[in-house]
Scaffold this active site. Structure first.
Site, PDB file in Angstrom:
ATOM      1  NE  ARG A  68     -22.262  -2.808  -5.479  1.00 14.17           N
ATOM      2  CZ  ARG A  68     -23.149  -4.109  -4.734  1.00 14.17           C
ATOM      3  NH1 ARG A  68     -23.090  -5.010  -3.373  1.00 14.17           N
ATOM      4  NH2 ARG A  68     -25.086  -3.707  -4.776  1.00 14.17           N
ATOM      5  CB  CYS A  84     -25.307   2.432  -7.568  1.00  4.61           C
ATOM      6  SG  CYS A  84     -27.055   2.658  -7.623  1.00  4.61           S
ATOM      7  CD  GLU A 107     -21.231   0.720  -6.575  1.00 15.67           C
ATOM      8  OE1 GLU A 107     -22.867   0.667  -5.802  1.00 15.67           O
ATOM      9  OE2 GLU A 107     -21.644  -0.201  -7.738  1.00 15.67           O
TER      10      GLU A 107
HETATM   11  N1  EPU Z   1     -34.966   6.475  -3.998  1.00 21.80           N
HETATM   12  C1  EPU Z   1     -35.088   6.911  -4.027  1.00 21.80           C
HETATM   13  N2  EPU Z   1     -34.962   8.133  -4.869  1.00 21.80           N
HETATM   14  C2  EPU Z   1     -34.537   8.088  -6.025  1.00 21.80           C
HETATM   15  C3  EPU Z   1     -33.681   6.695  -5.623  1.00 21.80           C
HETATM   16  C4  EPU Z   1     -34.224   5.002  -5.276  1.00 21.80           C
HETATM   17  O1  EPU Z   1     -35.955   7.853  -3.597  1.00 21.80           O
HETATM   18  O2  EPU Z   1     -34.306   8.581  -7.089  1.00 21.80           O
HETATM   19  C5  EPU Z   1     -35.224   4.839  -3.110  1.00 21.80           C
HETATM   20  C6  EPU Z   1     -36.014   3.585  -3.587  1.00 21.80           C
HETATM   21  O3  EPU Z   1     -37.579   4.297  -3.759  1.00 21.80           O
HETATM   22  C7  EPU Z   1     -35.989   2.679  -2.662  1.00 21.80           C
HETATM   23  C8  EPU Z   1     -34.532   3.160  -2.548  1.00 21.80           C
HETATM   24  O4  EPU Z   1     -34.691   4.034  -2.367  1.00 21.80           O
HETATM   25  O5  EPU Z   1     -37.020   2.516  -1.823  1.00 21.80           O
HETATM   26  C9  EPU Z   1     -33.815   2.043  -2.951  1.00 21.80           C
HETATM   27  O6  EPU Z   1     -33.706   2.200  -4.253  1.00 21.80           O
HETATM   28  P1  EPU Z   1     -33.723   0.597  -5.489  1.00 21.80           P
HETATM   29  O7  EPU Z   1     -34.691  -0.415  -5.180  1.00 21.80           O
HETATM   30  O8  EPU Z   1     -33.029   1.227  -6.760  1.00 21.80           O
HETATM   31  O9  EPU Z   1     -32.456   0.222  -5.105  1.00 21.80           O
HETATM   32  P2  EPU Z   1     -30.765   0.975  -4.712  1.00 21.80           P
HETATM   33  O10 EPU Z   1     -30.436   0.783  -3.149  1.00 21.80           O
HETATM   34  O11 EPU Z   1     -30.557   2.658  -4.610  1.00 21.80           O
HETATM   35  C10 EPU Z   1     -29.873  -1.316  -5.638  1.00 21.80           C
HETATM   36  C11 EPU Z   1     -27.396  -1.299  -5.973  1.00 21.80           C
HETATM   37  C12 EPU Z   1     -27.835  -0.896  -7.637  1.00 21.80           C
HETATM   38  C13 EPU Z   1     -28.767  -2.252  -7.306  1.00 21.80           C
HETATM   39  C14 EPU Z   1     -29.616  -2.055  -6.886  1.00 21.80           C
HETATM   40  C15 EPU Z   1     -31.490  -3.135  -7.414  1.00 21.80           C
HETATM   41  C16 EPU Z   1     -26.189   0.058  -4.774  1.00 21.80           C
HETATM   42  C17 EPU Z   1     -25.180   1.455  -4.439  1.00 21.80           C
HETATM   43  N3  EPU Z   1     -26.873   0.232  -5.824  1.00 21.80           N
HETATM   44  O12 EPU Z   1     -29.686   0.506  -5.636  1.00 21.80           O
HETATM   45  O13 EPU Z   1     -26.740  -0.728  -7.614  1.00 21.80           O
HETATM   46  O14 EPU Z   1     -28.644  -2.130  -9.016  1.00 21.80           O
HETATM   47  O15 EPU Z   1     -29.795  -1.631  -6.196  1.00 21.80           O
HETATM   48  O16 EPU Z   1     -30.387  -4.110  -7.392  1.00 21.80           O
HETATM   49  O17 EPU Z   1     -25.454  -1.185  -4.110  1.00 21.80           O
HETATM   50  C18 EPU Z   1     -24.548  -0.198  -9.601  1.00 21.80           C
HETATM   51  O18 EPU Z   1     -23.764  -1.009  -7.639  1.00 21.80           O
HETATM   52  O19 EPU Z   1     -24.130   0.595  -9.812  1.00 21.80           O
HETATM   53  C19 EPU Z   1     -25.843  -0.516  -8.599  1.00 21.80           C
HETATM   54  C20 EPU Z   1     -27.129   0.180  -9.443  1.00 21.80           C
END
Ligand code: EPU
Length: 320
Positions: A179, A227, A303
């Site tokens: 990022r 996020c 972020e």
């Molecule tokens: N999880 C939880 N509780 C929650 C949310 C997530 O337990 O409330 C767990 C999920 O079950 C999973 C893990 O956390 O095991 C990761 O969650 P997710 O797959 O939703 O991915 P993320 O790492 O939270 C990243 C990016 C998102 C992007 C998604 C999907 C970052 C900070 N976030 O989210 O990007 O949409 O992958 O590709 O890198 C953004 O940058 O604004 C953003 C939303």
């Protein structure tokens, strides 16, 4: 806007909106005003404007799609540039694929580019489906998610320095990280990408799959800026950590300050209800960060980009 500031643009091909509301131009839909919102109508005008701001010590910010941006309630001074004139929305798509197969100016919307490249049978950007951003903002933030980041496909970028002069850099020179990218100047003009030729039907199917994943895990219909925090680096055993999971495990889903609350669907999203202020969002983010630190010993890094008066460097950037 002072008389001095308006003299900056009098002879330029630009449209100027003094005292412009920025809140409605962001996905949060809250926040203050800009002293001047300036839309250049040509690259020349943008270059001159950037050079004059530097010469006169006037702050310059670039507003993209407002998708990863929080504007504080008191707004921002200086000049906010919006690159939405057709001159900044040009793109060339070369159907054969390869290095430099797509070149898009900063104001092109990323979802539009993904649609056009997938229809043209060019693969490589579909992991970014559903990310609302301008190309300028997406490159500046190295936007991405679980399916990769825009920097993975970046070939080169043209950047204006503070004097308004354009140089072209290879992706390797932009210090792309999670990022973040280190642009050697305040304004990205265009970026080019290396994509691969593939069956258009297959590429479009992958776009639909990535979008469906986002829709099932994220509160896309609420007002938010995606996020709120970056995912922290892996722990000492190399295990990946997710900010959303850490916030969830700290029991913070539904936590609210004023009309801002932690989403019950995905804990890394702050969503806002009518009447919310930027101060509510900032206070909630600080509270979440402190509670996660108390619970897990991890300090989350924001972020979402915050613009405010006196915020200095943090303001001089594209938003994603
Ligand atoms: N999880 C939880 N509780 C929650 C949310 C997530 O337990 O409330 C767990 C999920 O079950 C999973 C893990 O956390 O095991 C990761 O969650 P997710 O797959 O939703 O991915 P993320 O790492 O939270 C990243 C990016 C998102 C992007 C998604 C999907 C970052 C900070 N976030 O989210 O990007 O949409 O992958 O590709 O890198 C953004 O940058 O604004 C953003 C939303």
């Amino acid at each position: 806007m002072t008389a001095g500031a308006s003299r900056l643009f009098a002879d330029l091909e630009v449209d100027v909106e003094p005292d412009a509301a920025l809140g409605p131009r962001t996905w949060f839909g809250v926040g203050g005003r800009a002293d001047a919102l300036v839309r250049p109508r040509s690259i020349d005008a943008l270059q001159t404007l950037v050079g004059r701001c530097h010469r006169d010590g006037i702050e310059l910010r670039v507003l993209g799609e407002g998708a990863n941006l929080l504007v504080e309630d008191e707004g921002v001074g200086g000049v906010v540039v919006r690159l939405d004139h057709p001159a900044f929305r040009e793109r060339q798509i070369e159907g054969r694929g390869g290095a430099d197969s797509v070149r898009a100016h900063a104001g092109v919307e990323l979802p539009r580019l993904i649609l056009e490249t997938s229809r043209a049978g060019l693969a490589g950007l579909e992991g970014l489906a559903g990310i609302p951003a301008s190309i300028g903002g997406a490159v500046k933030m190295n936007a991405g998610g679980a399916f990769g980041a825009i920097g993975d496909r970046l070939h080169a970028a043209a950047v204006l320095d503070r004097r308004g002069e354009v140089s072209v850099y290879a992706a390797a020179d932009l210090k792309l990280g999670y990022r973040r990218a280190s642009l050697p100047g305040p304004v990205l003009l265009w970026a080019s990408f290396s994509l691969e030729s593939d069956d258009p039907m297959r590429v479009q199917e992958r776009v639909r799959e990535v979008f469906a994943y986002k829709r099932s895990t994220q509160p896309l219909s609420d007002h938010s800026a995606g996020c709120m925090f970056k995912n922290p680096p892996p722990d000492s055993s190399g295990e990946k950590r997710s900010a959303g999971q850490l916030i969830d495990q700290a029991g913070l889903k539904g936590l609210a300050v004023g009309a801002a609350s932690v989403s019950r669907q995905h804990a890394n999203f702050v969503t806002v209800a009518p009447g919310a202020t930027a101060a509510d969002i900032v206070a909630l983010a600080d509270l979440v960060s402190d509670r996660v630190f108390d619970h897990a010993g991890v300090r989350l890094e924001r972020e979402v980009v915050v613009w405010g008066r006196g915020r200095g460097e943090e303001g001089v950037r594209h938003d994603a």
